[in-house]
Design a protein around this motif. Structure first.
Motif, short mmCIF file in Angstrom:
data_model
loop_
_atom_site.label_atom_id
_atom_site.label_comp_id
_atom_site.label_asym_id
_atom_site.label_seq_id
_atom_site.Cartn_x
_atom_site.Cartn_y
_atom_site.Cartn_z
N GLN A 1 -19.86 6.37 -41.75
CA GLN A 1 -18.73 6.57 -40.85
C GLN A 1 -19.10 6.05 -39.47
N GLU B 1 -11.14 15.76 -43.64
CA GLU B 1 -11.81 14.96 -44.66
C GLU B 1 -12.41 15.93 -45.67
N THR C 1 -11.77 5.41 -35.98
CA THR C 1 -12.79 5.78 -36.95
C THR C 1 -12.71 4.84 -38.14
N THR D 1 -14.21 4.70 -42.04
CA THR D 1 -14.92 5.34 -43.14
C THR D 1 -15.07 4.34 -44.28
N TYR D 2 -16.30 4.24 -44.82
CA TYR D 2 -16.61 3.25 -45.86
C TYR D 2 -17.61 3.88 -46.82
N HIS E 1 -8.45 11.94 -47.17
CA HIS E 1 -8.07 11.94 -45.75
C HIS E 1 -6.65 12.48 -45.62
N ASN F 1 -10.93 3.25 -44.73
CA ASN F 1 -9.96 4.03 -43.96
C ASN F 1 -10.20 3.76 -42.49
#
Length: 293
Positions: free
Chosen positions: A119, A102, A63, A65-66, A74, A90
């Motif tokens: 994501q 999350e 995964t 995540t931005y 997290h 992440n």
């Protein structure tokens, strides 16, 4: 030049809305990218629940995540507790299995504020689907960036234009963030058969609107390019665009939060979660998302 246009579908995740882009019925994956959500944009009131995704499991994927705005905390079953803020990454590789949550930090909940981000899920190559789980947090310094002719570019993951991001990817891919002024332009990495090229390429318009080959594309649309197209993307107004693609890893099954090349492995993951055989995050053990019936 254009293989397909995908319209994001709005989904309510318990009070928080996302735009679901991948998987799509006519285009399940772009390169190894098997899932893509745009989170928000949203403005949370002070004291609201904001992001509150209870512990849940993954297998067979990474995964990513931005965030453009906001913050998410997290927590995972490896023991990591890590906030992510705009411009950071992440990257969590589930491999043989990981559980994470999350959530919005309680202090941030009390203050309220914006939330906007992306994501993505990246399917692992078959031979790496069962690698040990891992988690990597990257600051902005680990992502090559450039500002020229008013266009901001950041390489979030993978390789493009001779640069490499710090994300520990397991197959060839690229993921770029562009901030474009009106009239700002860029071209994606080249297609197959060219140096630094990729078999599958696309863009997603996260905000604003762009023109490609005299056609307008707007917020919430993904444009998937034909293999040998040579497109130029021009902003018709200030715009945020994600450019992503890579080499295919083969067909995958996707069910809930599980990705696998094997139905038997998928069934085992379901059984493991239902029976409580997957460890919850160290600092988040009081609740979890049950297996969907």
């Amino acid at each position: 030049m254009i293989e397909r246009i995908i319209e994001g579908r709005r989904r309510d995740l318990g009070g928080f809305e996302v735009s679901r882009i991948l998987p799509h019925a006519q285009k399940r994956m772009v390169g190894p990218f098997i899932f893509l959500d745009q989170m928000g944009p949203a403005e949370f009131a002070a004291g609201s629940d904001a992001i509150n995704v209870r512990p849940h499991p993954h297998i067979g994927l990474s995964t990513l995540t931005y965030l453009f705005e906001g913050e998410i905390m997290h927590r995972d079953s490896l023991g990591y507790t890590q906030p992510i803020r705009p411009g950071e990454v992440n990257w969590m590789t589930a491999g043989s299995g990981i559980v994470h949550s999350e959530r919005t930090d309680p202090l941030k909940k009390s203050q309220g504020g914006p939330m906007h981000g992306m994501q993505a899920w990246v399917a692992l190559p078959v031979e790496k689907e069962e690698i040990a789980p891992s988690f990597t947090h990257l600051g902005e310094e680990a992502q090559p960036s450039d500002q020229s002719n008013g266009v901001f570019t950041r390489l979030v993951a993978g390789e493009a234009f001779g640069e490499r991001a710090g994300t520990p990817v397991e197959s060839p891919l690229y993921y770029l963030h562009y901030e474009l002024p009106t009239g700002g332009r860029f071209a994606p990495p080249p297609g197959p058969g060219q140096a630094g090229g990729y078999a599958e390429r696309s863009i997603y318009v996260a905000a604003g609107s762009v023109e490609i080959d005299h056609q307008r594309y707007h917020t919430g649309q993904m444009v998937v390019f034909a293999a040998h197209a040579d497109p130029v993307i021009t902003a018709l107004e200030p715009s945020t665009v994600m450019s992503l693609g890579g080499e295919p890893v083969g067909e995958r099954l996707i069910w809930w939060n599980f990705v696998s090349s094997s139905q038997e492995r998928m069934d085992q993951a379901k059984a493991d979660w239902k029976a409580g055989r997957m460890t919850l995050p160290v600092d988040d053990t009081l609740e979890f998302i049950p297996l969907p019936e």
